[in-house]
Design a protein around this motif. Structure first.
Motif, PDB file in Angstrom:
ATOM      1  N   THR A  12       0.789  -1.219   0.000  1.00 37.83           N
ATOM      2  CA  THR A  12       0.000   0.000   0.000  1.00 37.83           C
ATOM      3  C   THR A  12       0.828   1.278   0.000  1.00 37.83           C
ATOM      4  N   GLN A  13       2.030   1.245   0.635  1.00 40.46           N
ATOM      5  CA  GLN A  13       2.805   2.479   0.727  1.00 40.46           C
ATOM      6  C   GLN A  13       4.252   2.347   0.276  1.00 40.46           C
ATOM      7  N   GLY A  14       4.676   1.116  -0.032  1.00 40.46           N
ATOM      8  CA  GLY A  14       6.002   0.916  -0.584  1.00 40.46           C
ATOM      9  C   GLY A  14       7.105   0.757   0.427  1.00 40.46           C
ATOM     10  N   TYR A  15       6.809   0.859   1.703  1.00 36.69           N
ATOM     11  CA  TYR A  15       7.813   0.692   2.754  1.00 36.69           C
ATOM     12  C   TYR A  15       7.106   0.247   4.035  1.00 36.69           C
ATOM     13  N   VAL A  16       7.873  -0.249   5.002  1.00 34.40           N
ATOM     14  CA  VAL A  16       7.276  -0.771   6.231  1.00 34.40           C
ATOM     15  C   VAL A  16       7.675   0.092   7.419  1.00 34.40           C
ATOM     16  N   VAL A  17       6.771   0.161   8.386  1.00 31.95           N
ATOM     17  CA  VAL A  17       7.007   0.875   9.641  1.00 31.95           C
ATOM     18  C   VAL A  17       6.704  -0.114  10.771  1.00 31.95           C
TER      19      VAL A  17
END
Length: 306
Positions: A265-270
């Motif tokens: 969904t956003q291209g990176y992970v948190v």
């Protein structure tokens, strides 16, 4: 999954045609500020095992309120044995209702056997509510956008069958056993409610940081995945599975991991924002329940278990 012509649960409330319309998620908190206790006796030992190493001060409400943040899971229409593809109307609608009723019956058989064997008490069967768009529950007003969920206050599972298509398309997790896993996961939250885990969470809630909320949410969600694995173990032992079924469930677990969802969904992970578990964690805990089919193998609260 071999489901046609088998027993259907009588605990299905189909509200799709009534106008009383109300997501796959964690247990949702009652709008009255609490959950009704299950009142099941003789399970103190299991609760002690499951809550070992639980750090006091972690708010169980985080899990319950986690539903309001949305849960990344929605099953697709029954795909095995010619299942239909329509969620509300059309030729596949009756097939879908029968499918979920059979899966719910399978979970009833699993837990009706497991509770006397492992807990020396009887299982109280939940009700599954089918709805379209919105519905009301003891946990308040719900919308289909939030995904299927379990409400501890009335001990009911709520599912808008329109989500079945989304699991196949959006989360790339097709197959009838992937869909069945969704129901088994929500029933897993019901098991948590009955054995006192969710009420205990509510009773010890206090001031929490977001990190503590998310960690507790992950532990509860992974345990529900493990409990779903117990159901899958039972189904496998009974010869109800077809080739590829387990792979469908494992793929679904992997596709709805927090890390996978964020990458998509956003291209990176948190990682600090995770509240359901990574793909690896969800697959691992489902496998753990699948391997031995025992409640005591599903202790996600022990140190080092995440």
């Amino acid at each position: 999954m071999r489901w046609r012509g088998r027993r259907e649960s009588s605990n299905v409330d189909d509200r799709r045609m009534t106008g009383n319309r109300g997501g796959f998620g964690g247990p949702r908190m009652s709008s009255r500020g609490g959950v009704r206790r299950a009142g099941i006796g003789g399970i103190g030992g299991l609760i002690a095992i499951l809550l070992v190493s639980l750090v006091l001060g972690v708010n169980p409400l985080a899990l319950l309120e986690g539903f309001d943040r949305g849960d990344p899971f929605s099953p697709s229409a029954p795909g095995g044995q010619g299942g239909g593809q329509s969620s509300v109307g059309g030729p596949g609608a009756d097939d879908m209702r029968r499918f979920v009723a059979v899966v719910l019956a399978d979970t009833e058989d699993t837990w009706n056997a497991a509770f006397p064997r492992e807990l020396d008490t009887n299982y109280v069967e939940p009700e599954l509510v089918l709805f379209t768009d919105t519905t009301r529950s003891a946990c308040g007003f719900a919308q289909s956008a939030t995904g299927p969920f379990y409400c501890p206050g009335d001990r009911k599972l709520y599912i808008d069958l329109a989500f079945y298509d989304e699991l196949r398309r959006r989360f790339q997790a097709p197959g009838d056993f992937a869909q069945a896993y969704v129901i088994a996961h929500e029933v897993g939250h019901h098991v948590q409610n009955l054995v006192g885990i969710l009420p205990r969470f509510n009773s010890i809630r206090g001031n929490l940081t977001r990190a503590q909320e998310n960690e507790m949410s992950i532990r509860v969600e992974l345990q529900a995945d493990c409990f779903a694995g117990i159901w899958a173990h039972d189904s496998e032992q009974k010869g109800l599975l077809e080739q590829g079924d387990i792979e469908e469930a494992l793929n679904a677990a992997a596709q709805i991991g927090d890390d996978m969802i964020q990458r998509r969904t956003q291209g990176y992970v948190v990682p600090e924002s995770f509240n359901h578990g990574t793909s690896e964690q969800r697959v691992r805990w489902f496998r753990r329940g699948l391997q031995n089919g025992k409640l005591t193998d599903c202790d996600t609260f022990a140190d080092g278990q995440l």
